[in-house]
Design a protein around this motif. Structure first.
Motif, short mmCIF file in Angstrom:
data_model
loop_
_atom_site.label_atom_id
_atom_site.label_comp_id
_atom_site.label_asym_id
_atom_site.label_seq_id
_atom_site.Cartn_x
_atom_site.Cartn_y
_atom_site.Cartn_z
N SER B 36 0.80 -1.21 0.00
CA SER B 36 0.00 0.00 0.00
C SER B 36 0.85 1.28 0.00
O SER B 36 0.87 2.03 0.97
N ALA B 37 1.56 1.48 -1.07
CA ALA B 37 2.38 2.69 -1.20
C ALA B 37 1.59 3.76 -1.97
O ALA B 37 0.94 3.45 -2.96
N SER B 38 1.63 4.98 -1.48
CA SER B 38 0.94 6.08 -2.15
C SER B 38 1.87 7.27 -2.29
O SER B 38 2.50 7.68 -1.32
N ILE B 39 1.98 7.80 -3.50
CA ILE B 39 2.75 9.02 -3.70
C ILE B 39 2.02 9.92 -4.69
O ILE B 39 1.14 9.46 -5.43
N THR B 40 2.38 11.18 -4.69
CA THR B 40 1.87 12.09 -5.71
C THR B 40 3.06 12.80 -6.34
O THR B 40 4.12 12.93 -5.74
#
Lengths: 331, 261
Positions: B36-40
């Motif tokens: 569950s990795a999240s980046i913008t």
């Protein structure tokens, strides 16, 4: 007192360096143009030793004799540019000749027989390509195997006997000429020109060089190395099929004989032409000149009355010298 | 999970977010490389991705460039959800990757490498030939815009320095109408001067409006170049920081887990 020697040394330094630099430049120049320089040297030497060498008749004969090797060298150059090698090329030519001969003796015309001869040869190329590109078999092993298979098939199909071909078109192909240029060498020259164009002016040619230079990078850029390799072996075999036509025309028969000399000379011509066997470095003119050189060498030795036994020896020496010279090529 | 609420695309839809990767997971056998990795990423910014070996940086990047397909999670590019089946697909959507090995062919000239696999052609009767002139001109233009020490487009890549090669690979990626250029350790093998030149190329690229995703082990470089930094640990992007609001010490602490995000 200390000034004059010092200034002298400084003016002397470039003098000492200049010849060395020129020498290095010369060596790489020699290496890059080994085939052309060798050819000129041979022509000079042989024309001194034999007055018959530089006669129009002999030049014409030499050019006709060179045609088959020129075509095979161009074919081999494509394969070697991808970093491969085609050891089956002369066996493929033999099988193509037998295919032509069988078709001819079955009563099919010249054109259809030519197509059948070329397709027979191309079949070997397809097998080579599939084995090497899809089957991941080493090029050396794959084409060594197809060399044996094609030789065997040629013997089986022809029952080991030459198939006589009395075709007026074939006769015209061997005897016809424009000036001193016989039709065979004109055909070879056209093939050479088309091959140059394909190699250096089309996407396919660029992809051939890219796959040979670094197939991982080529694939990363969306090039199908598998397709390029298969196409290359197909082209080489198809050209061997064209050469088969000239072979039949020259002998007047489709012979299932093993033409090992053509195989070795086709590779030798490419090496003489300055193409690296590791691939990626494409040349078309070089191998053609290499083929002319090897033909001139054989022709000259024959004119001088040197025994045929010495010819492979001479070819071997020339190739070794050329291979040593390529070490000095500019990177 | 994010440090400042203003960075979350959800709470701040006005921010110029180009790419959002949300809850990306990827497992290889029993190993959960991404949990569950999240980046913008924002338009016109250099976004750095840092973390220890095995933290999941490469896996995340490979998901973004189409090499891996995530097991779950969404990637939104320019407001549209995208699914990349192949690197080619990602490239068509405007995401180019400059791999560590650069994918150049040494025996070919710069311009040939530039257009490898997407050559410009023109018709010559029935056949298509390479439009060499157009390709050379186009490659030269792009290289000169980006690099100070731009090599001649006709020289073989073999003769270029490491930095020049990197510049060629970056310019090539940028030249493919890309919105995002991903760079994996672009200066790892370079000396000080060459590194400076490549950093200049990266800055120029950012100034031209391309979003850059930079994977680097070099903190100094990340602090010099990046506008925003994502720190990964154990398959999760544990923290996002504006480069102006953090320090090397804090980043190290975040990477090792000595400091919780």
């Amino acid at each position: 007192m200390p000034t004059p020697p010092g200034s002298r040394a400084s003016t002397k330094a470039p003098h000492r360096m200049a010849p060395m630099l020129a020498n290095i430049r010369e060596l790489s120049f020699w290496a890059e143009n080994a085939a052309s320089i060798g050819l000129v040297a041979l022509v000079i030497v042989f024309s001194f030793l034999s007055p018959a060498f530089l006669t129009l008749g002999n030049i014409r004969a030499m050019l006709i004799a060179a045609a088959i090797l020129v075509i095979l060298a161009v074919a081999q150059a494509f394969v070697i540019t991808t970093g491969g090698i085609d050891l089956s090329i002369s066996a493929t030519m033999t099988l193509g000749a037998v295919g032509f001969g069988l078709s001819w003796s079955a009563g099919r015309g010249f054109v259809i027989s030519t197509v059948i001869g070329i397709l027979t040869a191309a079949l070997v190329g397809l097998v080579n390509g599939l084995l090497i590109a899809r089957g991941k078999v080493t090029d050396f092993i794959a084409t060594l195997a197809t060399l044996s298979v094609a030789t065997g098939l040629a013997l089986i199909l022809s029952d080991g006997k030459p198939i006589a071909v009395n075709s007026s078109q074939l006769l015209r192909l061997t005897t016809g000429s424009i000036g001193i240029f016989g039709y065979p060498i004109i055909l070879a020259a056209v093939i050479g020109a088309v091959a140059w164009f394909v190699m250096f002016r089309t996407r396919f040619g660029l992809h051939v060089q890219a796959v040979g230079g670094n197939d991982e990078s080529a694939i990363a850029n969306g090039i199908s190395a598998v397709r390029v390799r298969i196409a290359t072996y197909l082209i080489a075999a198809g050209l061997a099929g064209v050469a088969a036509l000239l072979l039949v025309a020259r002998i007047g028969a489709a012979e299932p004989a093993i033409n090992t000399q053509y195989l070795l000379n086709s590779i030798a011509a490419v090496v003489l032409g300055g193409v690296s066997l590791t691939g990626g470095k494409a040349k078309i003119v070089g191998p053609i000149v290499g083929a002319l050189l090897l033909t001139a060498l054989t022709n000259g030795l024959t004119l001088l009355g040197v025994s045929q036994f010495y010819q492979p020896l001479a070819v071997g020496i020339v190739v070794v010298l050329a291979a040593l010279l390529t070490r000095f090529q500019k990177k | 999970m994010t440090t400042s609420p203003s960075l979350s695309p959800v709470s701040n839809p006005g921010a110029d977010v180009l790419l959002t990767a949300e809850n990306i997971t990827k497992s290889f056998g029993g190993i959960h490389a991404l949990k569950s990795a999240s980046i913008t990423m924002r338009r016109g910014e250099i976004t750095a991705l840092i973390g220890d070996n095995g933290a999941g940086k490469s896996t995340l990047v490979r998901c973004l460039s189409g090499i891996h397909k995530p097991d779950s999670g969404t990637i939104t590019l320019d407001g549209e959800q995208v699914v990349f089946e192949t690197p080619h697909h990602a490239s068509q959507s405007g995401i180019e990757t400059v791999h560590q090995n650069l994918a150049l062919v040494e025996e070919l000239a710069v311009w040939q490498n530039f257009f490898l696999g997407r050559e410009l052609t023109r018709r010559l009767g029935l056949i298509r030939t390479l439009d060499r002139k157009a390709m050379k001109a186009h490659a030269a233009e792009l290289l000169q815009d980006l690099a100070v020490n731009a090599p001649s487009v006709t020289s073989k890549v073999r003769r270029l320095s490491g930095g020049q090669r990197q510049a060629v690979a970056i310019a090539r990626a940028a030249g493919r109408n890309s919105k995002i250029v991903i760079m994996d350790e672009p200066t790892a093998a370079l000396g000080v001067q060459e590194t400076a030149r490549v950093e200049h190329v990266i800055n120029t690229l950012r100034d031209s409006g391309v979003a850059v995703l930079l994977i680097s082990h070099n903190f100094d470089q990340v602090m010099r170049l990046a506008d925003h930094i994502w720190v990964m640990r154990a398959g999760v992007a544990v923290a996002g920081r504006r480069a102006s609001a953090t320090s090397g010490d804090e980043l190290v602490a975040l990477i090792t887990g000595a400091r919780a995000a």
